[in-house]
Design an enzyme around this catalytic site. Structure first.
Site: not given
Length: 446
Positions: A91, A173, A278, A307, A312, A328, A402
């Protein structure tokens, strides 16, 4: 700027020219790849640890660099352990299960630290305690691949292999939320019984605070009998068809749209299957709280968020300051954020749609009136926007990243514009993988 190896189109050697070599691994890079040398050529090796000697199958090579994967560990690091998941070798979802969660985070942070210092010229970074979660059962959203082999008339349900489009069969998983655990068995059992099972290409599995949503992507219409068969196989789940990208059809009557809570802040956020959220609920809650703490928010503050997504961060910020304006690029996300503000009874915030990477328009929100700025861009970072943020001269800028590579690029711009890096922390949003996210606080030097 550090140069990361990436093969250009047409630069790969023919398969018969690629060889196996032995490499001594010196360290890991920011993507948790081992770094070693063959004579003077740098070699990036997946599946290797510092201090190990490994046999490597090269997959790409140039005169000064090469890339490959471990085929045999000749001298193992004492940190190496047996992977907990039986699917690990095939995987492509997890890369670092041969390390404990503690050592995964430690080595990932070391690689990121070296990258950022190299790109920015900083001699050291003000690391704070990392944000961590359980290494198993944390993922609340995942795409389950489906492949139908016309020759064998067999279905394969699972995830893609590493660096490949081929789907490998998965029964369980390790990192998927417990609420989503039945998805593999349900699909494996039901797909062969459907009239149009071969039309299903993948299923998006979502755990919305315990309520399971399954978005079925299909390239041909599914008859009502197929829909009902899937519903009956897992009636507690909400089943949604997706005949075309982001064109959704609820198969059950009266199902609610997904939502998640930020319980410590008494906030609830609704979202659609197409919206970004997220995937690690625990890290997300810690991340929002740390952002509030680091920004040292005051009741008279005005905050600009870039963004902003579905709100959130925006809603939590609005609970503590005078005004929040969110920017955004996606109009539907702007509308979603506005709805979430209304849902939570917050009226001291507004949202606008804008392409933040282009020159910003003359608008009321584009004024140097903000004490604090928060940005949480996608992997491409904030190129084009970061200079315009600095031009507003906020006292504090909180950057959630990220992608350490684009963060380092943008951080260099802020440092050149008179800002200083005050705090940085790793956020282990994806345990068991090579991925590491960051939060950093910059303040304007006087």
């Amino acid at each position: 700027m550090v140069k990361i190896y990436q093969a250009t189109k047409g630069a790969r050697d023919k398969p018969q020219q690629l060889k196996q070599i032995e490499v001594q691994i010196e360290r890991l890079d920011h993507e948790a790849q081992g770094i070693g040398f063959e004579q003077k050529r740098i070699v990036f090796v997946s599946g290797a640890l510092p201090g190990e000697r490994v046999k490597v199958q090269l997959t790409e090579q140039k005169d000064k660099s090469a890339k490959g994967k471990v085929v045999k560990v000749l001298q193992a690091s004492p940190l190496r352990q047996t992977a907990a998941c039986k699917h690990f070798a095939d995987c492509g979802g997890c890369q670092l299960q041969y390390l404990s969660a503690e050592h995964q985070l430690e080595l990932k942070q070391q690689g990121v630290d070296q990258l950022i210092r190299h790109q920015t010229g900083l001699t050291s970074l003000p690391w704070q305690a990392p944000l961590k979660s359980e290494g198993q059962g944390y993922r609340r959203k995942a795409r389950i691949g489906v492949w139908f082999d016309k020759k064998t008339q067999q279905f394969t349900v699972g995830f893609r292999k590493a660096n490949d489009k081929v789907i490998t069969s998965v029964e369980h998983c390790l990192v998927l939320s417990p609420a989503l655990a039945p998805v593999f068995n349900v699909l494996q059992q039901q797909l062969p019984t459907l009239q149009q099972g071969a039309a299903i290409t993948h299923v998006e599995a979502l755990d919305a605070d315990g309520q399971v949503y399954l978005i079925v992507r299909h390239i041909r219409p599914l008859p009502a009998s197929d829909q009902q068969a899937l519903i009956q196989a897992w009636p507690e789940a909400v089943w949604i068809g997706e005949a075309e990208p982001e064109l959704y059809q609820h198969w059950q009557v009266g199902t609610a749209e997904p939502s998640y809570a930020l319980p410590d802040l008494a906030l609830k956020l609704k979202f659609s299957a197409a919206d970004f959220i997220q995937v690690n609920q625990s890290i997300n809650q810690q991340m929002v709280q740390q952002a509030l703490d680091w920004l040292s928010l005051q009741p008279d503050d005005q905050v600009l968020e870039l963004y902003s997504g579905i709100g959130n961060f925006s809603l939590a910020l609005a609970q503590r300051v005078k005004w929040v304006h969110g920017l955004e690029g996606v109009t539907t996300m702007v509308q979603r954020a506005e709805s979430n503000a209304e849902l939570n009874g917050l009226n001291n915030l507004s949202f606008s749609q804008a392409d933040l990477h282009l020159p910003w328009p003359k608008a009321d929100w584009n004024q140097p009136k903000y004490q604090k700025v928060l940005l949480d861009p996608a992997r491409a970072g904030a190129v084009g926007a970061i200079e315009q943020i600095a031009g507003l001269s906020p006292a504090r800028i909180l950057y959630v990243s990220c992608n350490p590579l684009t963060f380092a690029r943008d951080a260099k711009v802020l440092l050149a514009c008179g800002y200083q890096l005050d705090k940085i922390s790793a956020m282990d949003m994806f345990p068991q993988t090579s991925h590491l996210e960051l939060m950093a606080l910059f303040y304007r030097r006087k």
